[in-house]
Design an enzyme around this catalytic site. Structure first.
Site, mmCIF file in Angstrom:
data_model
loop_
_atom_site.group_PDB
_atom_site.id
_atom_site.type_symbol
_atom_site.label_atom_id
_atom_site.label_comp_id
_atom_site.label_asym_id
_atom_site.label_seq_id
_atom_site.Cartn_x
_atom_site.Cartn_y
_atom_site.Cartn_z
ATOM 1 C CE LYS A 215 -3.103 3.013 0.403
ATOM 2 N NZ LYS A 215 -4.095 3.300 -0.626
ATOM 3 C CB CYS A 269 -3.787 9.055 -0.170
ATOM 4 S SG CYS A 269 -5.516 8.989 0.301
HETATM 5 N N1 SAJ Z 1 -1.698 14.961 -9.285
HETATM 6 C C1 SAJ Z 1 -0.849 15.709 -10.076
HETATM 7 N N2 SAJ Z 1 -0.465 15.191 -11.279
HETATM 8 C C2 SAJ Z 1 -0.894 13.972 -11.705
HETATM 9 C C3 SAJ Z 1 -1.740 13.209 -10.891
HETATM 10 C C4 SAJ Z 1 -2.128 13.737 -9.679
HETATM 11 O O1 SAJ Z 1 -0.451 16.824 -9.723
HETATM 12 O O2 SAJ Z 1 -0.503 13.592 -12.822
HETATM 13 C C5 SAJ Z 1 -2.113 15.492 -7.972
HETATM 14 C C6 SAJ Z 1 -3.630 15.677 -7.831
HETATM 15 O O3 SAJ Z 1 -4.041 16.905 -8.384
HETATM 16 C C7 SAJ Z 1 -3.802 15.599 -6.335
HETATM 17 C C8 SAJ Z 1 -2.733 14.584 -5.915
HETATM 18 O O4 SAJ Z 1 -1.800 14.546 -6.969
HETATM 19 O O5 SAJ Z 1 -3.523 16.838 -5.716
HETATM 20 C C9 SAJ Z 1 -3.242 13.191 -5.631
HETATM 21 O O6 SAJ Z 1 -4.235 12.830 -6.565
HETATM 22 P P1 SAJ Z 1 -4.355 11.375 -7.192
HETATM 23 O O7 SAJ Z 1 -5.511 11.401 -8.123
HETATM 24 O O8 SAJ Z 1 -3.064 10.933 -7.753
HETATM 25 O O9 SAJ Z 1 -4.587 10.408 -5.947
HETATM 26 P P2 SAJ Z 1 -5.585 10.404 -4.668
HETATM 27 O O10 SAJ Z 1 -4.841 10.990 -3.527
HETATM 28 O O11 SAJ Z 1 -6.907 10.992 -4.987
HETATM 29 O O12 SAJ Z 1 -5.760 8.813 -4.460
HETATM 30 C C10 SAJ Z 1 -4.596 8.021 -4.295
HETATM 31 C C11 SAJ Z 1 -4.690 6.810 -5.256
HETATM 32 N N3 SAJ Z 1 -3.407 6.112 -5.263
HETATM 33 C C12 SAJ Z 1 -2.750 5.822 -6.420
HETATM 34 O O13 SAJ Z 1 -3.173 6.149 -7.504
HETATM 35 C C13 SAJ Z 1 -1.485 5.053 -6.297
HETATM 36 C C14 SAJ Z 1 -5.821 5.883 -4.807
HETATM 37 O O14 SAJ Z 1 -5.830 4.707 -5.603
HETATM 38 C C15 SAJ Z 1 -5.614 5.505 -3.327
HETATM 39 O O15 SAJ Z 1 -6.678 4.664 -2.884
HETATM 40 C C16 SAJ Z 1 -5.628 6.779 -2.513
HETATM 41 O O16 SAJ Z 1 -4.515 7.587 -2.941
HETATM 42 C C17 SAJ Z 1 -5.476 6.390 -1.049
HETATM 43 O O17 SAJ Z 1 -6.495 6.487 -0.329
HETATM 44 O O18 SAJ Z 1 -4.408 5.931 -0.634
#
Ligand code: SAJ
Length: 418
Positions: A215, A269
């Site tokens: 995780k 997360c």
């Molecule tokens: N972000 C970027 N650039 C990207 C992708 C995301 O700047 O290319 C930013 C987003 O805007 C946001 C942050 O990163 O601020 C996180 O967003 P996210 O969509 O990557 O992830 P979370 O936090 O919404 O959810 C993550 C997910 N983990 C992964 O993709 C490995 C989800 O599957 C998990 O269940 C969740 O964390 C968790 O609860 O751990």
């Protein structure tokens, strides 16, 4: 009615993970007792409502409560399985705060019975499922646990991390593969049966420590990859090239897949979980540590960029406060950090637009800023700062920005229609 050998399951913690899990289990026909310390959450759920927005969730909760399959309470009751999904934040010093897990353990201990299964879903440092088993064993010396009794234990213990992404939680809960890390073979077997009542993806078995590390690895991997994109955006600014074009073109390579830069990494997360590794790895995770710092530096970088574009006395309109697109979730949001810092500098009037949130929380509403609709903000501000790629903001037309100075931290206004 027995589903996969289960009749009554309790979910401890009815937040972003616990409530969708409870609702999906209840919609599979299991009797679900949801437990939360928040009376507000418990009351909303018992009225058939979700206490936060997530697509499809409200209908599932409504249906489950109407069919008397889901009820919410503030204190645990007897059940066959307990699924713990409580927050695991980090302290100011970036070390994990397991107080909610410990409190959940203490609350279920009195109602545990021989044959029960205890599952921890909260993102946790390696060793937490063993810590929880030790805590329960101390509180219930009349019962045996896998660390002492192995396969003969009265109580089964498993760590099964959630991996659902906000915005697609209900779909991902069912479709994603699940990792089931048990403290004994029986723990894995019985926990897997529970997940197979609703998971269409694979349910993959391992031990508890490995599941905990898997995780953390998933979110640290994403953090490092986003940090690469964020660092690249600064480098490209230096060289005067468009980072979005560089990424688009580099991604034509069959083995390159760069993520998107933004104003920083938010949510509960990705910005948090890598610390669970860094904190315990005793210097063995310098790359993950650097990635955290790169992502945490991005809001400050955006503030400096927009300050350098704005003239004294200009109004800056900040579009979006949520931590990512099309959500109302403001937790750990880099957009909020940017707004707070712009207000703090006290050089410009700040206007914020956040179509997804009806009432701003006091720590934002109390800042020296004005709230506006998109139209009002476009009218009143000289400088437009795009912080979140909400659909509403992507639909702008070029003519609406023509007389403005703007900074697009998400790269969505590169190809605006006229
Ligand atoms: N972000 C970027 N650039 C990207 C992708 C995301 O700047 O290319 C930013 C987003 O805007 C946001 C942050 O990163 O601020 C996180 O967003 P996210 O969509 O990557 O992830 P979370 O936090 O919404 O959810 C993550 C997910 N983990 C992964 O993709 C490995 C989800 O599957 C998990 O269940 C969740 O964390 C968790 O609860 O751990």
């Amino acid at each position: 009615m027995s589903v996969g050998g289960f009749e009554v399951v309790s979910v401890i913690g009815l937040g972003y993970i616990g409530l969708p899990t409870a609702a999906v289990l209840a919609n599979r026909g299991l009797e679900v007792i949801g437990v939360d310390i928040s009376e507000r959450a418990v009351n909303a759920i018992n009225e058939g409502r979700a206490h936060f927005f997530e697509p499809e969730l409200e209908a599932l909760v409504h249906n489950a409560v109407n069919n008397k399959k889901l009820r919410a309470v503030t204190r645990p009751e007897f059940a066959q399985a307990f699924v713990i999904a409580v927050p695991t934040p980090i302290s100011e010093a970036k070390s994990p705060d397991l107080s909610y897990v410990k409190a959940a353990g203490a609350s279920i201990a009195p109602v545990l019975k021989s044959g029960n299964l205890v599952i921890l879903e909260s993102t946790s440092p390696v060793g937490t499922i063993e810590m929880l088993a030790a805590q329960l064993s101390e509180l219930r010396p009349d019962l045996t646990f896998p660390q002492d009794a192995g396969e003969e234990a009265d109580i089964l213990m498993a760590y099964c991390p959630e991996r659902i992404i906000p915005g697609r939680m209900v779909t991902e809960l069912v479709e994603n593969d699940r990792i089931v890390g048990g403290m004994s073979a029986r723990s894995v077997d019985v926990a897997s049966k529970l997940y197979k009542t609703f998971v269409r993806g694979d349910v993959v078995a391992t031990n508890g420590r490995t599941a905990e590390m898997v995780k953390l690895t998933e979110n640290a991997f994403r953090d490092v990859n986003i940090a690469f994109a964020n660092e690249l955006s600064k480098v490209c600014d230096k060289f005067g090239v468009d980072v979005w074009e560089v990424i688009e073109l580099a991604n034509h390579h069959p083995r390159v897949n760069i993520l998107q830069p933004g104003p920083g990494v938010g949510g509960h997360c990705i910005a948090v979980d890598p610390w669970f590794i860094i904190d315990a790895a005793e210097g063995q995770a310098p790359l993950m540590h650097a990635a955290r710092n790169v992502n945490d530096s991005k809001p400050g970088y955006v503030v400096e960029k927009v300050r350098s574009l704005a003239k004294p006395g200009d109004t800056i309109a900040c579009l979006g406060l949520a931590y990512k697109a099309n959500t109302d979730d403001l937790r750990e949001s880099p957009a909020v950090t940017v707004v707070e810092r712009l207000v703090e500098t006290n050089e410009h009037k700040v206007v914020v637009v956040e179509p997804n949130v009806e009432t701003l929380p006091p720590h934002i509403a109390g800042l020296n800023l004005t709230r506006a609709s998109l139209e009002e903000a476009l009218e009143s501000a000289q400088v437009i700062l795009l912080l979140v790629d909400h659909d509403e903001f992507k639909e702008l037309r070029a003519e609406q920005l023509v007389s403005k100075t703007y900074y697009d931290s998400r790269g969505v206004w590169r190809h605006l229609p006229a």
